[in-house]
Scaffold this motif. Structure first.
Motif, short mmCIF file in Angstrom:
data_model
loop_
_atom_site.label_atom_id
_atom_site.label_comp_id
_atom_site.label_asym_id
_atom_site.label_seq_id
_atom_site.Cartn_x
_atom_site.Cartn_y
_atom_site.Cartn_z
N GLU A 187 0.82 -1.21 0.00
CA GLU A 187 0.00 0.00 0.00
C GLU A 187 0.85 1.26 0.00
N VAL A 188 1.96 1.23 0.77
CA VAL A 188 2.87 2.37 0.80
C VAL A 188 3.46 2.62 -0.59
N ILE A 189 3.86 1.56 -1.25
CA ILE A 189 4.45 1.69 -2.58
C ILE A 189 3.42 2.22 -3.58
N ALA A 190 2.20 1.69 -3.52
CA ALA A 190 1.16 2.15 -4.44
C ALA A 190 0.85 3.63 -4.24
N ALA A 191 0.78 4.06 -2.98
CA ALA A 191 0.49 5.46 -2.70
C ALA A 191 1.62 6.36 -3.18
N ALA A 192 2.85 5.91 -2.96
CA ALA A 192 4.00 6.71 -3.40
C ALA A 192 4.05 6.79 -4.92
N ALA A 193 3.78 5.67 -5.59
CA ALA A 193 3.83 5.64 -7.05
C ALA A 193 2.80 6.57 -7.67
N ALA A 194 1.65 6.72 -7.00
CA ALA A 194 0.59 7.57 -7.54
C ALA A 194 0.97 9.04 -7.56
N HIS A 195 1.92 9.43 -6.70
CA HIS A 195 2.31 10.84 -6.60
C HIS A 195 3.79 11.07 -6.91
N SER A 196 4.49 10.03 -7.29
CA SER A 196 5.94 10.16 -7.49
C SER A 196 6.26 10.98 -8.73
N PRO A 197 7.21 11.91 -8.63
CA PRO A 197 7.61 12.69 -9.80
C PRO A 197 8.47 11.89 -10.79
N VAL A 198 8.93 10.70 -10.38
CA VAL A 198 9.72 9.84 -11.27
C VAL A 198 9.10 8.45 -11.26
N PRO A 199 9.33 7.64 -12.30
CA PRO A 199 8.78 6.28 -12.31
C PRO A 199 9.24 5.46 -11.11
N LEU A 200 8.30 4.79 -10.47
CA LEU A 200 8.61 3.93 -9.35
C LEU A 200 8.23 2.50 -9.76
N ILE A 201 9.24 1.66 -9.89
CA ILE A 201 9.05 0.29 -10.37
C ILE A 201 8.99 -0.65 -9.17
N HIS A 202 7.81 -1.25 -8.94
CA HIS A 202 7.63 -2.17 -7.82
C HIS A 202 8.00 -3.57 -8.29
#
Length: 325
Positions: free
Chosen positions: A59-74
């Motif tokens: 959930e933390v990763i999904a929330a961060a990815a939704a607002h991240s200024p750079v691509p976040l690859i889980h």
């Protein structure tokens, strides 16, 4: 990464990826990702290796990815492969994504806002760097070691290594903030997942150092977020640990021996002395930092496991070099 359009970048500074390994530390991870999002200049992408966490990490990763200024690859693993397995998978994924630079870090640190810019002057000159960090109290943490192949252990270097220069040549790595270029990775292969915990970054830096410089630079890039009990021995800090970490500190002596053999520098007498020093260090950690004798049996079990690894006549190091994409 230094301003302007991507086409104007120095090619050695392009494709900067952060590689994070995490396991059941959702709270620390959330804070780390906040600091990563605030980096200026920013990375090109973040590869986040989730070691099959069972808390709210997803959930933390999904929330961060939704607002991240750079691509976040889980990059989620099906089982917990330890820090070693996580970094091996993360570096491999970053290479597959086109990374030229990979900044490796645990989940219990925070990135300082100008960290990537602080690295830039050194990235033009070196392929493997380790920046400085503050401890959880905001005090400078001194990490300065030199791997002694006769003993098979990293020895602390006393004094202020930056008294006369802002760079200190070393021959070990530290996955709590090590920055490596893809060329260095391809020259030695991926980090070895067989370590699970402990010794993996030491030996990875040592392998790289046999081919190209590894440099500890006088640039603060991280802060430790997780508090740890520790004592100051003058030449190094000794932190608290766990039974799991103690086991692998001893068990992985077997892998260290095999790597020394593979490079033709293994000395059985010196290595036995180095193992005795390692045991003494872990015993001191138990007595002086954790103030207990519980865990001594774990050291014995780890040593026995190391002997089994050392007896494996079919053991091979991680394959290298890796082919270029």
């Amino acid at each position: 990464m230094s301003g302007g359009s991507p086409g104007a970048r120095n090619p050695r500074l392009a494709d900067f990826h952060i590689v994070i390994t995490t396991y059941n530390r959702a709270g620390y991870l959330a804070r780390l990702l906040e600091t990563v999002a605030a980096l200026s200049p920013a990375p090109d992408a973040v590869v986040l290796v989730d070691n099959a966490s069972t808390d709210s990490t997803a959930e933390v990763i999904a929330a961060a990815a939704a607002h991240s200024p750079v691509p976040l690859i889980h990059h989620r693993l099906e089982s917990n492969l330890g820090g070693s397995g996580g970094f091996s998978a993360g570096v491999g994924r970053a290479l597959a994504e086109g990374a030229q630079w990979m900044w490796l870090m645990d989940d219990d640190v925070e990135a300082l806002p100008d960290a990537i810019g602080a690295f830039h002057p050194w990235m033009v000159r070196y392929d493997a760097l380790v920046g400085r960090r503050y401890d959880s109290a905001g005090e400078p943490f001194f990490w300065q070691n030199d791997f002694n192949s006769f003993l098979g252990v990293p020895l602390p270097v006393p004094g202020n290594v930056f008294a006369r220069s802002n760079e200190f040549p070393t021959n070990v790595g530290c996955f709590e903030g090590m920055l490596v270029h893809a060329d260095a990775v391809r020259s030695v292969g991926l980090p070895d997942p067989r370590f699970f915990l402990n010794w993996d970054d030491t030996m990875y830096g040592w392998q790289i150092s046999r081919q190209r410089p590894v440099v500890y630079v006088n640039e603060f890039v991280l802060r430790k977020a997780r508090e740890q009990r520790q004592i100051d021995l003058g030449i190094r800090h000794l932190n608290d640990s766990s039974d799991l970490s103690r086991f692998y500190s001893m068990r992985n002596r077997g892998l260290v021996a095999q790597y020394l053999r593979a490079h033709g520098v293994y000395n059985p007498v010196g290595f036995a002395l180095g193992t005795a020093l390692t045991t003494a260090k872990e015993a001191l950690r138990l007595l002086a930092v954790e103030r207990t004798v519980r865990g001594a049996g774990t050291l014995w079990r780890g040593w026995r496991a190391s002997r089994q690894i050392m007896a494996d006549t079919h053991w091979e190091p991680m394959p290298a070099p890796l082919p270029k994409e």
